[in-house]
Design a protein around this motif. Structure first.
Motif, PDB file in Angstrom:
ATOM      1  N   MET A 103       0.791  -1.043   0.016  1.00 39.09           N
ATOM      2  CA  MET A 103       0.111  -0.034  -0.045  1.00 39.09           C
ATOM      3  C   MET A 103       1.028   1.138  -0.031  1.00 39.09           C
ATOM      4  O   MET A 103       0.409   2.247  -0.757  1.00 39.09           O
ATOM      5  CB  MET A 103      -0.702   0.158   1.264  1.00 39.09           C
ATOM      6  CG  MET A 103      -1.921  -1.091   0.987  1.00 39.09           C
ATOM      7  SD  MET A 103      -3.144  -1.023   2.399  1.00 39.09           S
ATOM      8  CE  MET A 103      -2.192  -0.932   3.965  1.00 39.09           C
ATOM      9  N   HIS A 104       1.874   1.068   0.626  1.00 46.84           N
ATOM     10  CA  HIS A 104       2.746   2.388   0.815  1.00 46.84           C
ATOM     11  C   HIS A 104       3.474   2.694  -0.331  1.00 46.84           C
ATOM     12  O   HIS A 104       4.166   1.943  -1.025  1.00 46.84           O
ATOM     13  CB  HIS A 104       3.808   2.230   1.958  1.00 46.84           C
ATOM     14  CG  HIS A 104       3.309   1.624   3.596  1.00 46.84           C
ATOM     15  ND1 HIS A 104       2.438   2.811   4.089  1.00 46.84           N
ATOM     16  CD2 HIS A 104       3.131   0.642   4.043  1.00 46.84           C
ATOM     17  CE1 HIS A 104       2.014   2.143   5.093  1.00 46.84           C
ATOM     18  NE2 HIS A 104       2.288   0.831   5.171  1.00 46.84           N
ATOM     19  N   GLY A 105       3.465   3.888  -0.775  1.00 48.23           N
ATOM     20  CA  GLY A 105       4.080   4.244  -1.965  1.00 48.23           C
ATOM     21  C   GLY A 105       3.366   3.846  -3.302  1.00 48.23           C
ATOM     22  O   GLY A 105       3.769   4.479  -4.638  1.00 48.23           O
TER      23      GLY A 105
END
Length: 53
Positions: free
Chosen positions: A1-3
């Motif tokens: 999810m991150h980035g």
């Protein structure tokens, strides 16, 4: 999810659901005596199923 860049809300929903499913089934939590949330829920249900409501 991150980035990660999401183009639709459905992509976001799918990733969040997949993360939650993985977390609840696989992650071992120290305060749960290194059990997953699903395992702890099963233990809790087993312990409380015989109690009167």
């Amino acid at each position: 999810m991150h980035g990660r860049i999401f183009w639709t809300i459905d992509e976001v929903r799918d990733v969040v659901r997949a993360f939650a499913a993985h977390y609840n089934a696989e992650w071992l939590i120290k305060k749960n005596r290194h059990r997953s949330p699903l395992d702890m829920r099963a233990v809790w249900l087993e312990q409380t199923s015989g109690r009167a409501t």
